[in-house]
Design an enzyme around this catalytic site. Sequence first.
Site, PDB file in Angstrom:
ATOM      1  N   MET A  44      -1.105  -9.452   6.464  1.00  0.00           N
ATOM      2  CA  MET A  44      -0.473  -9.388   5.472  1.00  0.00           C
ATOM      3  C   MET A  44      -0.617  -7.769   5.918  1.00  0.00           C
ATOM      4  O   MET A  44      -1.589  -6.948   6.871  1.00  0.00           O
ATOM      5  CB  MET A  44      -0.475  -9.368   4.495  1.00  0.00           C
ATOM      6  N   CYS A  45       1.037  -6.836   6.418  1.00  0.00           N
ATOM      7  CA  CYS A  45       1.296  -5.407   6.171  1.00  0.00           C
ATOM      8  C   CYS A  45       2.225  -4.951   5.566  1.00  0.00           C
ATOM      9  O   CYS A  45       3.078  -5.520   5.003  1.00  0.00           O
ATOM     10  CB  CYS A  45       1.435  -5.237   7.869  1.00  0.00           C
ATOM     11  N   GLY A  46       2.550  -3.655   5.275  1.00  0.00           N
ATOM     12  CA  GLY A  46       3.527  -2.700   4.624  1.00  0.00           C
ATOM     13  C   GLY A  46       4.645  -1.889   5.590  1.00  0.00           C
ATOM     14  O   GLY A  46       4.110  -1.239   5.664  1.00  0.00           O
TER      15      GLY A  46
END
Lengths: 229, 297
Positions: free
Chosen positions: B1-3
């Site tokens: 996950m990353c933003g």
Amino acid sequence: MDDLTFDLNQTPLRQVNQFLHDNLQQYAGQPVRIFHPNGAHNIAVGVNAPIEIDIFGHTGYYTAGMNQLANITIHGNAGPGVAENMMSGRVHVKGFASVSAGASAHGGLLIIDGDASLRCGISLKGADIVVGGNVGSFSAFMAQAGRMVICGNTGDALGDSLYEAVIYVRGTIKSLGADAQVEPMADQDYEAVNELLTKADFTFDPNEFQRIASAKQLYHWNADANQEY
Amino acid sequence: MCGIVGLLIKNPTLRDSLGELMVPMLIGMSERGPDSAGLAVFTDTVKEPYRKYSLYAAQEFDWQILGDYLRSTIANHSKLIAHGNHASLITDIDSKQLKQWITEQHPSLHLLATGRTIDLYKDTGHPARIADRYQFHLFKGTHVVGHTRMATESAVTPAHAHPFTAGEDFCLVHNGSLSNPYEIRRKLEPQGIQFETDNDTEAACRFLEWRMREGDDLESAIEKGFQELDGFYTFLMGTADKLALVRDAFACKPAVVAETDDYVAIASEYQSLAHLPDIDHAHLYEPNPEEMYVWTI
């Protein structure tokens, strides 16, 4: 502000959800209103009471997940996994719903006024879903039971590896998934579409819909199929 | 996950508030990526033959050494601003000469970005503290590309943080995972393209920049990317005058876009957009799989 109105700018979501999980019988008939959701995750997850909940704004992941009995309306867009694993009750999204709306839902009714993104109704297990707009690709993938009414168009691979769930589509189908097929509409199909459109407050003519269900070729392993499904 | 976050300001009067509008967007994605963060901001264009260099020192570095070097070289009006272990340098010194000096004399210095409009910062740690450390809220400019990282496939170091850059005035941030980064590397390395990390995002960044260097415009390069880059991804790219957004064919990784007359804002989740001015009246949508979204300043 009365007891049943929450502003998520003021009250932590955990506290709101705790309230929704406590015994709500004493508030029966009084709607719960939630303001400023601001895309927060897990709003009104796990509610298990016949209560009205209105959420004013856009929500994040898993809104109304695992819902039982409650009638939850999102006056905005819903993030991924809205009404995931719903058991009963009703969830109504007034805007669009992101991916995996109604995933694995066992019962109840999910209404989406706008479009639904990809994988709507994936692994559906008995709930009904009515989408006013279009749905994205891989919708109803491995749907096992329940009904989907799609008033707009669909993306690719609709109903791939369907089991007993049935899909009704008004618009164009970009492509069907493996083992999904268009079937003739019977009287009970027109009745089902009419019933769900009425519940969702849409005025489309059931005669405009076509039925998609499983050809049941994938129910038994066929060693000679050479992976050509 | 990353933003992922991106903001392009259409209304010139808001360009001084770019950083202020963007910092809550970046911090809003902290839960998707608490281990590193980075940001590329596109500001005023420096004149030819000047270039802007964003530098990062892996160890404590005496930036005075760089100042002395510039004075001893034929460089006119060079400007060096150091923020801890980051520095931005504007100079007309020959870029090859500067890069050679860094490589030979100061291998602990990393060149994060080069161009006429781009400034780039990246570091490890919580996005809020990084934003604070480099005073992101003061940034002014036309557009910005930001990222919060939760490492899944390579180490947590400043060099592995996003954005990645290649060439001049080009950067890319990524949420997802590529399945063929080494295939891409094997294709690019024989062309003389050097990699600085083992990160999959760097492969995508260098591939697209290579296509543009070979004559493609951004859109054609992305089109080739759809064919060559395999995996699950949302990519946000910045050039001197454009912001571009794409998702893989399965749209596995999230993205939401909000457009008003004043700006276009992009984030992995709506919660990073909720504070933006007039967001209630923005045109809000999710990008379609394998479709190109390009905005020009």
